[in-house]
Design an enzyme around this catalytic site. Structure first.
Site, PDB file in Angstrom:
ATOM      1  N   HIS A 186       0.852  -1.198   0.000  1.00 37.71           N
ATOM      2  CA  HIS A 186       0.000   0.000   0.000  1.00 37.71           C
ATOM      3  C   HIS A 186       0.884   1.242   0.000  1.00 37.71           C
ATOM      4  O   HIS A 186       2.111   1.157   0.002  1.00 37.71           O
ATOM      5  CB  HIS A 186      -0.999  -0.016   1.157  1.00 37.71           C
ATOM      6  CG  HIS A 186      -0.381  -0.117   2.526  1.00 37.71           C
ATOM      7  ND1 HIS A 186       0.382   0.884   3.066  1.00 37.71           N
ATOM      8  CD2 HIS A 186      -0.429  -1.107   3.453  1.00 37.71           C
ATOM      9  CE1 HIS A 186       0.777   0.523   4.274  1.00 37.71           C
ATOM     10  NE2 HIS A 186       0.309  -0.679   4.534  1.00 37.71           N
ATOM     11  N   HIS A 194       3.946   1.595   2.297  1.00 37.72           N
ATOM     12  CA  HIS A 194       5.168   0.896   1.860  1.00 37.72           C
ATOM     13  C   HIS A 194       5.865   1.687   0.754  1.00 37.72           C
ATOM     14  O   HIS A 194       7.086   1.797   0.721  1.00 37.72           O
ATOM     15  CB  HIS A 194       4.827  -0.502   1.342  1.00 37.72           C
ATOM     16  CG  HIS A 194       4.148  -1.375   2.351  1.00 37.72           C
ATOM     17  ND1 HIS A 194       2.944  -1.977   2.127  1.00 37.72           N
ATOM     18  CD2 HIS A 194       4.505  -1.722   3.616  1.00 37.72           C
ATOM     19  CE1 HIS A 194       2.588  -2.669   3.191  1.00 37.72           C
ATOM     20  NE2 HIS A 194       3.524  -2.530   4.115  1.00 37.72           N
ATOM     21  N   CYS A 197      -0.901  -9.543  20.057  1.00 41.00           N
ATOM     22  CA  CYS A 197      -1.638  -9.149  18.850  1.00 41.00           C
ATOM     23  C   CYS A 197      -1.162 -10.012  17.690  1.00 41.00           C
ATOM     24  O   CYS A 197       0.014  -9.953  17.319  1.00 41.00           O
ATOM     25  CB  CYS A 197      -1.415  -7.687  18.502  1.00 41.00           C
ATOM     26  SG  CYS A 197      -2.110  -7.287  16.866  1.00 41.00           S
ATOM     27  N   CYS A 243       0.379  -7.860  14.760  1.00 41.52           N
ATOM     28  CA  CYS A 243       1.735  -7.326  15.009  1.00 41.52           C
ATOM     29  C   CYS A 243       2.737  -8.458  15.207  1.00 41.52           C
ATOM     30  O   CYS A 243       3.934  -8.231  15.131  1.00 41.52           O
ATOM     31  CB  CYS A 243       1.787  -6.497  16.283  1.00 41.52           C
ATOM     32  SG  CYS A 243       0.834  -4.994  16.259  1.00 41.52           S
ATOM     33  N   CYS A 263      -5.471  -3.866  20.513  1.00 39.78           N
ATOM     34  CA  CYS A 263      -4.141  -3.516  20.015  1.00 39.78           C
ATOM     35  C   CYS A 263      -4.112  -2.016  19.698  1.00 39.78           C
ATOM     36  O   CYS A 263      -5.007  -1.520  19.017  1.00 39.78           O
ATOM     37  CB  CYS A 263      -3.825  -4.324  18.762  1.00 39.78           C
ATOM     38  SG  CYS A 263      -2.388  -3.682  17.873  1.00 39.78           S
ATOM     39  N   HIS A 307      -3.740  -1.890  15.658  1.00 39.05           N
ATOM     40  CA  HIS A 307      -4.774  -2.476  14.790  1.00 39.05           C
ATOM     41  C   HIS A 307      -6.180  -2.372  15.361  1.00 39.05           C
ATOM     42  O   HIS A 307      -7.155  -2.673  14.670  1.00 39.05           O
ATOM     43  CB  HIS A 307      -4.429  -3.935  14.495  1.00 39.05           C
ATOM     44  CG  HIS A 307      -3.153  -4.074  13.736  1.00 39.05           C
ATOM     45  ND1 HIS A 307      -1.948  -4.375  14.332  1.00 39.05           N
ATOM     46  CD2 HIS A 307      -2.885  -3.896  12.421  1.00 39.05           C
ATOM     47  CE1 HIS A 307      -1.000  -4.409  13.418  1.00 39.05           C
ATOM     48  NE2 HIS A 307      -1.534  -4.107  12.251  1.00 39.05           N
ATOM     49  N   LYS A 318      -3.850   5.961  10.329  1.00 38.94           N
ATOM     50  CA  LYS A 318      -2.762   5.310   9.613  1.00 38.94           C
ATOM     51  C   LYS A 318      -3.370   4.468   8.495  1.00 38.94           C
ATOM     52  O   LYS A 318      -4.354   3.779   8.697  1.00 38.94           O
ATOM     53  CB  LYS A 318      -1.998   4.407  10.584  1.00 38.94           C
ATOM     54  CG  LYS A 318      -0.927   3.592   9.911  1.00 38.94           C
ATOM     55  CD  LYS A 318      -0.383   2.536  10.846  1.00 38.94           C
ATOM     56  CE  LYS A 318       0.401   1.505  10.073  1.00 38.94           C
ATOM     57  NZ  LYS A 318       0.623   0.278  10.805  1.00 38.94           N
ATOM     58  N   LYS A 359      -3.689  -2.061   5.616  1.00 36.12           N
ATOM     59  CA  LYS A 359      -4.646  -3.022   5.085  1.00 36.12           C
ATOM     60  C   LYS A 359      -5.736  -3.304   6.114  1.00 36.12           C
ATOM     61  O   LYS A 359      -6.921  -3.337   5.799  1.00 36.12           O
ATOM     62  CB  LYS A 359      -3.895  -4.314   4.762  1.00 36.12           C
ATOM     63  CG  LYS A 359      -4.705  -5.310   3.975  1.00 36.12           C
ATOM     64  CD  LYS A 359      -4.804  -4.886   2.526  1.00 36.12           C
ATOM     65  CE  LYS A 359      -5.749  -5.807   1.763  1.00 36.12           C
ATOM     66  NZ  LYS A 359      -6.048  -5.241   0.443  1.00 36.12           N
TER      67      LYS A 359
HETATM   68  N1  MSP Z   1       7.885  -6.643   8.742  1.00 33.59           N
HETATM   69  C1  MSP Z   1       7.934  -5.552   9.648  1.00 33.59           C
HETATM   70  C2  MSP Z   1       9.270  -4.846   9.599  1.00 33.59           C
HETATM   71  C3  MSP Z   1      10.461  -5.709   9.828  1.00 33.59           C
HETATM   72  S1  MSP Z   1      11.948  -4.822   9.617  1.00 33.59           S
HETATM   73  C4  MSP Z   1      13.135  -5.831  10.169  1.00 33.59           C
HETATM   74  C5  MSP Z   1       6.821  -4.570   9.319  1.00 33.59           C
HETATM   75  N2  MSP Z   1       6.286  -4.693   8.097  1.00 33.59           N
HETATM   76  S2  MSP Z   1       5.092  -3.780   7.535  1.00 33.59           S
HETATM   77  O1  MSP Z   1       4.832  -4.264   6.208  1.00 33.59           O
HETATM   78  O2  MSP Z   1       4.010  -3.765   8.445  1.00 33.59           O
HETATM   79  O3  MSP Z   1       5.658  -2.315   7.478  1.00 33.59           O
HETATM   80  C6  MSP Z   1       6.791  -2.021   6.714  1.00 33.59           C
HETATM   81  C7  MSP Z   1       7.167  -0.560   6.866  1.00 33.59           C
HETATM   82  O4  MSP Z   1       6.113   0.242   6.325  1.00 33.59           O
HETATM   83  C8  MSP Z   1       7.345  -0.127   8.316  1.00 33.59           C
HETATM   84  O5  MSP Z   1       8.489   0.692   8.459  1.00 33.59           O
HETATM   85  C9  MSP Z   1       6.092   0.652   8.602  1.00 33.59           C
HETATM   86  O6  MSP Z   1       6.272   1.661   9.550  1.00 33.59           O
HETATM   87  C10 MSP Z   1       5.810   1.254   7.235  1.00 33.59           C
HETATM   88  N3  MSP Z   1       4.422   1.652   7.110  1.00 33.59           N
HETATM   89  C11 MSP Z   1       3.309   0.867   7.187  1.00 33.59           C
HETATM   90  N4  MSP Z   1       2.214   1.660   7.086  1.00 33.59           N
HETATM   91  C12 MSP Z   1       2.572   2.958   6.951  1.00 33.59           C
HETATM   92  C13 MSP Z   1       1.918   4.166   6.659  1.00 33.59           C
HETATM   93  N5  MSP Z   1       0.616   4.282   6.607  1.00 33.59           N
HETATM   94  N6  MSP Z   1       2.678   5.253   6.400  1.00 33.59           N
HETATM   95  C14 MSP Z   1       4.040   5.197   6.334  1.00 33.59           C
HETATM   96  N7  MSP Z   1       4.681   4.066   6.587  1.00 33.59           N
HETATM   97  C15 MSP Z   1       4.013   2.999   7.129  1.00 33.59           C
HETATM   98  O7  MSP Z   1       6.521  -3.731  10.148  1.00 33.59           O
END
Ligand code: MSP
Length: 505
Positions: free
Chosen positions: A17, A20, A125, A128, A143, A146, A300, A303
């Protein structure tokens, strides 16, 4: 100098999304900027594939976890070129080389006496993949991230003696005020440590989708330890092949220069991670850089909250440069920021199409019309030169401190300045009077040179548009050493350029 920069690795329980995409973009801006400055950059990103979130999502769809991981890892991988991300390697934690190296490193932690078997009970959670401590939990046992019900979990597993690192971490934070950036996040991490560190569980007893614990194969490593180690394991098998005499990339790039992460995973990267590295006998990274969240309706985007903005759709409509620019400009890097379709369209129209794109096409058209397509090698405007001198150093200074939005703001002020210069000099009037030929030549030379400078500086933010512009002006080199305003026009022939940011119907 070597400059190793990483993103967090993304969970493959769902599709990519905007959040990422945002993290990949901000990291890429830094990586490209440092490459422009001649640093030896290695840029790592990838997917986090083990653990409950993926196992649960796969089970819900009746799939084997590896099948779901393969499918979604491909989607994350495919997103990168469409965002023009310049990563050097893409790690998947299901890579056998990663798994093997995780086992070696955690075995060392075990051998150094930092593990023991114990009983763990707590509020957990499943999204998480993390136990929550009491003061984080929302009312009704939800959580905090979430907003779903937490589960009471109890199991016997292996523990990591995080408590043994209370003092080493306090020392680290006392000695390295830029270990975590920005400052408010440093304070947050330090406050967390000051509360006192409790040991944390290192393995899971009831899960098969993970890396087996070497000294107790009935368990798998807790996904966070497996995931964090990607930053180290990648260097043992990633191409490019090591230089002659190098066994792998580890000596060249470790410790990492920057781990870019979102604020929700601060604790893992600023507390667990340095402790784990010290326990394994490895150096800690230089900086953990923490960005805020992209918000829509002030929530935030993720998904599980169901308000996903699909980056593939945005890209199709506007292209990667526009999305990259918007993310860095709209959201003050380091803080949370709202993004919206309306805000996006406004900036596209007003700033990209009108201020930058239009400036480029007007300038090219005037060079074509008044000087048969050759940028005059006339002396450039002294006032403008003064206003552009030092810009590259200021931008570099800001980016050394990872101030991505102020750096962009500073460059954009000059884009606006160049637009004002066109209005002030009104070249179409100068062209009517042959006695003003010298002024016209100076104006055209200055505009071309100004556009070249801002485009070199904008290159990390908008690689495609700036490359096209620089090529059209016959000065294709986006190296940082070329980012100063020259005293004479280039004398180059220009080429036609399709609109950089075409107006949308
Ligand atoms: N798998 C773990 C990270 C492990 S690192 C050794 C994880 N994955 S995640 O897919 O949930 O998130 C990946 C990255 O995207 C994280 O740094 C997270 O903060 C970032 N983001 C997820 N949603 C976000 C937003 N809405 N806005 C900006 N970044 C965010 O956490």
């Amino acid at each position: 100098m070597s400059f190793f920069i990483t993103t967090a690795i993304n969970y493959v329980n769902a599709e990519p999304h905007m959040g990422h995409a945002y993290e990949a973009i901000t990291t890429d801006v830094i990586a490209r900027h440092m490459r422009q400055r001649g640093e030896d950059v290695f840029f790592l990103t990838g997917t986090d594939e083990h653990g409950e979130p993926v196992a649960d999502a796969a089970a819900a769809q009746g799939l084997d976890p590896k099948v779901l991981a393969d499918r979604n890892a491909e989607r994350f991988k495919a997103l990168l070129p469409s965002l023009t991300i310049s990563n050097d390697f893409f790690i998947r934690t299901s890579d056998p080389q990663h798994e093997h190296r995780v086992q070696e490193i955690l075995q060392a932690v075990h051998d150094h006496g930092y593990t023991y078997k114990g009983l763990y009970e707590g509020w957990y959670c499943p999204r998480c993949a993390d136990f929550k401590v009491e003061n984080e939990i929302l009312e009704g046992n939800l959580c905090p991230i979430h907003e779903i019900a937490l589960e009471r979990h109890q199991e016997e597993n292996w523990f990591f003696r995080l408590s043994a690192f209370q003092e080493p971490l306090e020392r680290l934070y006392a000695q390295r005020p830029d270990f975590v950036l920005p400052r408010v996040r440093f304070n947050e991490a330090r406050a967390f440590i000051a509360q006192g560190l409790a040991d944390v569980s290192l393995s899971r007893a009831h899960l098969r989708w993970g890396i087996p614990v070497t000294w107790d194969p009935s368990q798998v490593f807790y996904v966070w330890f497996d995931a964090l180690l990607n930053y180290v394991t990648a260097l043992s098998y990633a191409p490019p092949p090591a230089r002659p005499g190098e066994r792998d990339l580890f000596a060249r790039y470790w410790p990492a220069t920057v781990h870019m992460i979102g604020k929700d995973i601060l604790k893992f990267h600023t507390v667990y991670w340095p402790a784990l590295l010290i326990a394994a006998g490895l150096e800690v990274p230089k900086h953990v850089l923490i960005h805020g969240f992209l918000l829509m309706d002030d929530k935030k985007m993720s998904k599980s909250l169901g308000n996903v903005l699909n980056p593939f759709e945005v890209l199709e409509g506007f292209g990667a440069d526009a999305l990259r620019y918007y993310c860095l400009r709209e959201v003050s890097f380091g803080q949370d920021g709202n993004v919206s379709a309306k805000g996006f369209e406004d900036r596209y129209e007003n700033e990209l199409a009108n201020e930058y794109g239009n400036l480029a096409s007007r300038t090219l058209a005037m060079v074509e019309r008044y000087r048969e397509g050759t940028v005059p090698s006339a002396e450039t405007d002294a006032t403008l030169a003064q206003e552009l001198d030092g810009l590259a150093d200021q931008v570099a200074g800001l980016l050394d401190r990872f101030e991505l939005t102020p750096a962009l703001e500073l460059i954009w002020q000059r884009v606006r300045r160049l637009n004002r210069y066109v209005e002030e000099r009104a070249p179409w009037q100068l062209a009517r009077d042959s006695s003003l030929a010298a002024e016209l030549e100076q104006t055209l030379a200055s505009l071309a040179e100004g556009l070249r400078v801002v485009s070199v500086l904008l290159h990390p933010y908008m690689p495609t548009a700036t490359e096209r512009l620089l090529e059209a002006f016959g000065t294709p080199e986006p190296a940082y050493s070329e980012a100063h305003f020259k005293r004479r026009g280039s004398g180059q022939r220009v080429r036609a350029l399709e609109p950089l940011f075409p107006k949308r119907a």
